[in-house]
Structure formats: C-alpha cells, structure tokens
Design an enzyme around this catalytic site. Structure first.
Site, PDB file in Angstrom:
ATOM      1  N   GLU A 140      41.544  49.617  85.886  1.00 10.73           N
ATOM      2  CA  GLU A 140      42.913  49.397  85.430  1.00 10.73           C
ATOM      3  C   GLU A 140      43.650  50.716  85.209  1.00 10.73           C
ATOM      4  O   GLU A 140      44.835  50.846  85.512  1.00 10.73           O
ATOM      5  CB  GLU A 140      42.921  48.581  84.135  1.00 10.73           C
ATOM      6  CG  GLU A 140      42.376  47.166  84.282  1.00 10.73           C
ATOM      7  CD  GLU A 140      40.895  47.050  83.974  1.00 10.73           C
ATOM      8  OE1 GLU A 140      40.476  45.992  83.503  1.00 10.73           O
ATOM      9  OE2 GLU A 140      40.150  48.028  84.218  1.00 10.73           O
ATOM     10  N   ARG A 177      46.833  52.342  87.394  1.00  8.72           N
ATOM     11  CA  ARG A 177      48.081  52.735  86.740  1.00  8.72           C
ATOM     12  C   ARG A 177      48.406  54.207  87.006  1.00  8.72           C
ATOM     13  O   ARG A 177      49.558  54.567  87.275  1.00  8.72           O
ATOM     14  CB  ARG A 177      47.977  52.455  85.236  1.00  8.72           C
ATOM     15  CG  ARG A 177      49.230  52.813  84.448  1.00  8.72           C
ATOM     16  CD  ARG A 177      49.044  54.142  83.749  1.00  8.72           C
ATOM     17  NE  ARG A 177      50.250  54.621  83.110  1.00  8.72           N
ATOM     18  CZ  ARG A 177      50.336  55.799  82.493  1.00  8.72           C
ATOM     19  NH1 ARG A 177      49.278  56.577  82.419  1.00  8.72           N
ATOM     20  NH2 ARG A 177      51.462  56.182  81.962  1.00  8.72           N
TER      21      ARG A 177
END
Length: 463
Positions: free
Chosen positions: A80, A84
C-alpha cells in the site's frame, strides 16, 4: 461505470505484464499487491477510462536502527505504501508537465495564483489485494476459518507472544505483517459491541461477540504504539484492542512505520499527495473509493479503521475535509498471495516465505520500474550502499529532488505563495512550509491521533 472486479482484474493484469524481476517464486514465495487507478469520466461517451498509474508489491519494513539520515532508504515497503509513493512520483511528473506548458492527464490551472487542480471528470481509486494491516484486519472469525495462532489460555505477555503466538508468515520473517493472506476468504458479518475506554480514546476498545458463534478474531502482527493502551492478549475474541494506532513489526526490532490502516485513515483527511505537492495543489487529493481483493474481510472493520476514527475531526483549513470513500470488495483473489502459493507448494521447495523484494511501477516517462530489497535497490552491492545507484526512485530523497526540479521549472511569477521569498533548503524546511497541510495535520493529531509517533527531525534534514 466500473465494478470492483474490473478494478481487481485491471491491477492483476498489469502486474502480470511486468518483468519477472522482484516477483515471488511460484510455490515458495508470496506477496501482496496495491495500486492507484486513475479514472477519467467521459460525459460525452458515457464511459470511464481506467488506468493503473502506480502499482506496488511488498510485505516488509526496516527497523529503526536501519533508517537513514540521508532519506535514501525505504523504511516501509508494504504494498500500500509502495503504491502511494509511486503515485506521488507520477503526480510530480504530471505537475512538471503542467507548469512547463505541456499537456497533463491530471491537472489544470486552479483559481488561486500558482495553484493547480484536478481536471473535471478525473478521480483516483485505491486497490489493495488484502485487508490493510493494523486495525482494519482485526475482526471476528466465522465458521471454519483457520486461526494460525495457537489458542490462548490466559493473558499473554509480549515475551510469551514472541515465543509462539504469531502466525506462520510472521514467524518466518517477523517484519512481514499479518495481512491474513493465507486465511480462507469471504466477508464477515460480525455483530460487534465496543466497550469504550474514555480515559484514552473512545475507539480504544475490545471486541465482544457471541462466543458460541465466533470464538476467535483475525489477528494483526502490528503492535500498539508505545505510551498508549496495549492489547489485552486474552483468549480468543479478547486478544486485541480495536481503534488504536499500531506500528508494523520488524525483524526482531520495532519499526517507526504506522500500519497501513492508520496511513489510509490519515490520507483520508490530509490527502494522499503529501506535504510537498500540497504547495502546488488548490485542495488535497482523496481516493474516491478503496477496493479490496478477495480475502478475509470485514466492511465494518474497514469502516472503523479508515473512517470512524477520524469522523469527528473539525476546524480543518479550507479545502481539507474528512473524506468518505466508498469501501468495496472484489470477488477476485490475487494469484500470488499466501493461499495460492500454499496450494502450489511442494516439499522440495522448503518453507513458504514472503517475497523479499518490493516492486514499484508508475506511469512516468523514464524508469517506471523500481525493484528494491531491504530498503535499497535490489541487487546493489555493499560498496554501492549510500550512493545514488543504491537508492530507490521512490525514496524520500529522490522524491524530494523530483520536487525541487518541479520548483525550478516553475516561473517565479507562477510560484505558489507558500514557496515565495523563503530560504528553504532541506526536506524538513519544504514540508514545514506547507502551512495549510501542517495545520490540518495538527488538527488530526489533536482530535483523532494524539499518540501518533513523531519521527526524529534529524531524519528529514537532508537536502
């Protein structure tokens, strides 16, 4: 216009097209995947164009002692976070194109001098193949779901937990977090009653459910932050507290990396663009939706972790808000997760373990692929450590240098007000100069996350 399965399929297909480097070995290694998808609505044709602009894989973190004051090491390589950071790299190039008079797929001039805004019809989705580690992954188990931890017969200490209560993925390599990727899949419709501890945080609570229906909970390897409430570590349903901030585990050493649940909650208020790009943006960038692949999953836990903890935050600067993304689940499972790896495993391959590499791919014009291990580029020699050849393209110092190129490409008359007439030199200086972003961060800390650990400033004084 689009469905969770379409998004999952798009991400898995994109991963399959990437080179073999950094991917898990079939039958022996597993990993997790996350991605950011750019949606472009076409009102004329009543269609939505879907494009993966950043994709990340990974399960590891480095310990505090391995962190660098040069900003050249990736501290957190969970999928994750990789996705990002790759998106920030993509957005920086899109802003560079905009200020240079080239076409940008994302940005158009804003109403404020030196500011840019997202084009009409453009939005972003976040996809993760697994429930984010930390608070979102704590929820009651149902039916015959397997609990990889031994049943707990009494309150356990941190020492006894280290001796044998971790899931097998974490005991293989402790820095790999508990995304529950090897558990049986399916949504959990739990009936959850939360008891409040009003002396600390209203969401610092323990799950209570009907024991005859649900005898255990999915557990996370992320530890409660220091100075805050600890997990009760009682049998079954009373093992974890919920709603609390958690640090990702490391290889025998605590990290300073907050769980992915905590980071997603933060991005839901501050935006996912970060402090540096907020200089150029008229308002923060929020994810329109968070889509989770097929896995052990609870919408209620996702709601609690990503939304409820921040829902009462007030007095944010103009443009900032407590965002309310849609939370959706796909019925498609990532083929390289623990479950699939276990099914393909043979005894001659040794023990199953999380893949040691992290992959970052983003839709930039040069060097879109970046493969790392232990925070540095994969395959780098010890002699090269500390040099530019060893740095990930999404490390703090590389993203900072890309940002400085953006500033240099901006005409003085079109510089954002927050960057004019200031003697800014270090990464820390530029972050602190993003006034509205820092005000929002202060309010979020005060009202929702007072125990969020502050990173040592000396780790951000590079230039």
């Amino acid at each position: 216009m689009w469905s969770p399965d379409e998004i999952a399929s798009l991400c898995y297909s994109h991963f399959n097209k990437l080179p073999k480097r950094g991917k898990p070995e079939a039958g022996r290694e597993w990993t997790l995947l996350a991605a950011v998808i750019l949606l472009t609505d076409s009102s004329e044709q009543d269609t939505v164009h879907k494009q993966v602009v950043s994709l990340g894989t990974g399960t590891k973190c480095i310990g505090q002692s391995a962190m660098s004051m040069k900003g050249d090491v990736l501290n957190d390589s969970h999928a994750e976070v990789i996705a990002r950071r790759g998106c920030v790299r993509y957005l920086t190039e899109q802003l560079f194109r905009a200020v240079s008079g080239q076409s940008s797929d994302v940005f158009c001039p804003g109403s404020e001098e030196g500011k840019w805004t997202v084009k009409p019809g453009v939005s972003f989705l976040f996809f993760t193949s697994q429930t984010p580690c930390g608070d979102a992954s704590i929820f009651p188990m149902t039916g015959i779901q397997a609990q990889p931890c031994e049943p707990v017969k009494s309150i356990q200490s941190e020492q006894s937990e280290r001796r044998g209560l971790k899931r097998h993925a974490e005991s293989d390599l402790e820095e790999s977090d508990s995304h529950s990727s090897h558990r049986k899949s399916g949504d959990t419709d739990e009936h959850e009653l939360i008891t409040e501890n009003k002396e600390s945080n209203p969401l610092n609570a323990v799950l209570h459910c009907q024991p005859e229906e649900e005898k255990d909970i999915h557990r996370t390897g992320a530890k409660c932050v220091p100075a805050g409430p600890a997990d009760p570590l009682q049998p079954g349903l009373l093992y974890h507290s919920v709603g609390v901030l958690r640090l990702k585990p490391g290889r025998g050493e605590r990290t300073l990396s907050l769980s992915c649940s905590d980071k997603l909650a933060r991005w839901g208020v501050l935006g996912f663009q970060g402090a540096l790009l907020s200089h150029y943006l008229q308002e923060p960038l929020y994810f329109r939706a968070v889509v989770v692949g097929k896995c052990s999953y609870s919408r209620q836990a996702m709601q609690r972790a990503l939304k409820t903890r921040c829902s009462d935050v007030r007095d944010l600067p103009p443009g900032f808000s407590v965002h309310d993304p849609d939370i959706l689940q796909s019925g498609l499972e990532f083929p390289h997760n623990h479950t699939h790896t276990e099914a393909k495993h043979t005894h001659t391959q040794g023990r199953i373990s999380p893949c040691g590499a992290a992959i970052s791919w983003c839709a930039v014009s040069q060097q879109p692929l970046d493969v790392t291990a232990n925070g540095y580029k994969q395959g780098v020699t010890k002699k090269a450590l500390g040099t530019s050849q060893a740095r990930s393209l999404i490390s703090k110092v590389e993203l900072f240098r890309s940002f400085l190129k953006l500033v240099a490409a901006t005409e003085d008359s079109r510089l954002p007000e927050s960057l004019r007439g200031k003697d800014l030199k270090t990464y820390w200086d530029y972050k602190q100069a993003a006034g509205a972003y820092q005000q929002a961060w202060t309010q979020l800390r005060l009202q929702a996350f007072p125990l969020w650990p502050r990173g040592p400033p000396e780790l951000m004084l590079f230039s």
